[in-house]
Design a protein around this motif. Structure first.
Motif, mmCIF file in Angstrom:
data_model
loop_
_atom_site.group_PDB
_atom_site.id
_atom_site.type_symbol
_atom_site.label_atom_id
_atom_site.label_comp_id
_atom_site.label_asym_id
_atom_site.label_seq_id
_atom_site.Cartn_x
_atom_site.Cartn_y
_atom_site.Cartn_z
ATOM 1 N N GLU A 88 0.828 -1.209 0.000
ATOM 2 C CA GLU A 88 0.000 0.000 0.000
ATOM 3 C C GLU A 88 0.862 1.258 0.000
ATOM 4 N N SER A 89 0.271 2.327 -0.485
ATOM 5 C CA SER A 89 0.883 3.656 -0.421
ATOM 6 C C SER A 89 -0.229 4.696 -0.512
ATOM 7 N N GLY A 90 0.128 5.943 -0.240
ATOM 8 C CA GLY A 90 -0.822 7.026 -0.418
ATOM 9 C C GLY A 90 -1.397 7.604 0.862
ATOM 10 N N LEU B 140 -7.609 11.930 -0.265
ATOM 11 C CA LEU B 140 -6.426 11.098 -0.433
ATOM 12 C C LEU B 140 -6.789 9.954 -1.364
ATOM 13 N N ARG B 141 -5.795 9.444 -2.068
ATOM 14 C CA ARG B 141 -5.998 8.231 -2.863
ATOM 15 C C ARG B 141 -4.984 7.195 -2.430
ATOM 16 N N LEU B 142 -5.488 6.093 -1.938
ATOM 17 C CA LEU B 142 -4.634 4.978 -1.554
ATOM 18 C C LEU B 142 -4.440 4.053 -2.743
ATOM 19 N N SER B 143 -3.238 3.489 -2.836
ATOM 20 C CA SER B 143 -2.935 2.525 -3.885
ATOM 21 C C SER B 143 -2.397 1.251 -3.255
ATOM 22 N N CYS B 144 -2.639 0.144 -3.927
ATOM 23 C CA CYS B 144 -2.133 -1.148 -3.466
ATOM 24 C C CYS B 144 -1.653 -1.915 -4.688
ATOM 25 N N MET C 240 -5.361 3.055 10.383
ATOM 26 C CA MET C 240 -4.444 2.366 9.491
ATOM 27 C C MET C 240 -5.308 1.666 8.446
ATOM 28 N N TYR C 241 -4.979 1.860 7.195
ATOM 29 C CA TYR C 241 -5.738 1.257 6.106
ATOM 30 C C TYR C 241 -4.942 0.105 5.501
ATOM 31 N N TYR C 242 -5.629 -1.023 5.325
ATOM 32 C CA TYR C 242 -4.999 -2.222 4.816
ATOM 33 C C TYR C 242 -5.659 -2.679 3.521
ATOM 34 N N CYS C 243 -4.839 -3.106 2.601
ATOM 35 C CA CYS C 243 -5.276 -3.758 1.387
ATOM 36 C C CYS C 243 -5.269 -5.265 1.650
ATOM 37 N N ALA C 244 -6.286 -5.962 1.162
ATOM 38 C CA ALA C 244 -6.366 -7.403 1.385
ATOM 39 C C ALA C 244 -6.943 -8.078 0.154
ATOM 40 N N GLY D 288 -0.136 -2.021 5.530
ATOM 41 C CA GLY D 288 -0.951 -0.892 5.935
ATOM 42 C C GLY D 288 -0.321 0.445 5.624
ATOM 43 N N THR D 289 -1.188 1.447 5.519
ATOM 44 C CA THR D 289 -0.756 2.827 5.324
ATOM 45 C C THR D 289 -1.617 3.704 6.230
ATOM 46 N N LEU D 290 -0.976 4.626 6.930
ATOM 47 C CA LEU D 290 -1.669 5.413 7.953
ATOM 48 C C LEU D 290 -2.333 6.646 7.361
ATOM 49 N N VAL D 291 -3.585 6.828 7.725
ATOM 50 C CA VAL D 291 -4.355 8.008 7.319
ATOM 51 C C VAL D 291 -4.755 8.763 8.576
ATOM 52 N N THR D 292 -4.396 10.042 8.627
ATOM 53 C CA THR D 292 -4.713 10.870 9.787
ATOM 54 C C THR D 292 -5.445 12.119 9.314
ATOM 55 N N ILE D 293 -6.619 12.328 9.887
ATOM 56 C CA ILE D 293 -7.434 13.480 9.505
ATOM 57 C C ILE D 293 -7.548 14.406 10.710
ATOM 58 N N SER D 294 -7.153 15.636 10.523
ATOM 59 C CA SER D 294 -7.219 16.616 11.601
ATOM 60 C C SER D 294 -8.417 17.539 11.409
ATOM 61 N N SER D 295 -8.974 17.972 12.532
ATOM 62 C CA SER D 295 -10.168 18.851 12.480
ATOM 63 C C SER D 295 -9.760 20.319 12.411
#
Length: 120
Positions: A6-8, A18-22, A89-93, A113-120
């Motif tokens: 994964e990346s992104g 965001l766009r995640l890729s696997c 954490m986002y995982y591709c499976a 996994g690739t970590l996604v963090t969203i701040s308010s």
């Protein structure tokens, strides 16, 4: 052995995208994105079958889109209008054979996994 990379992931503000890729090496049947926030179980976000049939979790419906480019051996997750509760954490499976990709227990292969963090 199938490998998923994964990346992104990254940090963005509420409302961002965001766009995640696997990238996938080897044959897979259905594929899916899962996410896991600290202290929570791993849950499915979206899945796609070889036929093109897609399912998206109610919590992200209308904001997240899963797609697969077989020519590039890549699975994507386009995430728009991100919210703090999407932080995880986002995982591709993937599954090795035909069957359901609806639950984590059904999957045969996992990325790191690739970590996604969203701040308010």
């Amino acid at each position: 052995q199938v490998q998923l990379v994964e990346s992104g992931g990254g940090s963005v503000q509420t409302g961002g995208s965001l766009r995640l890729s696997c990238v996938v090496s080897g044959y897979t049947a259905c594929m899916a994105w899962f996410r896991q926030a600290p202290g929570n179980e791993r849950v499915g976000v979206a899945r796609i079958y070889p036929s093109g049939l897609k399912y998206t979790a109610d919590s992200v419906k209308g904001r997240f889109t899963i797609s697969r480019d077989n020519a590039k051996n890549t699975l994507y997750l386009q995430m728009n209008n991100l919210k703090p509760e999407d932080t995880a954490m986002y995982y591709c499976a993937a599954r090795a054979t035909a069957g359901s990709c609806s639950g984590a227990a059904n999957m045969d292969y996992w990325g790191k996994g690739t970590l996604v963090t969203i701040s308010s």
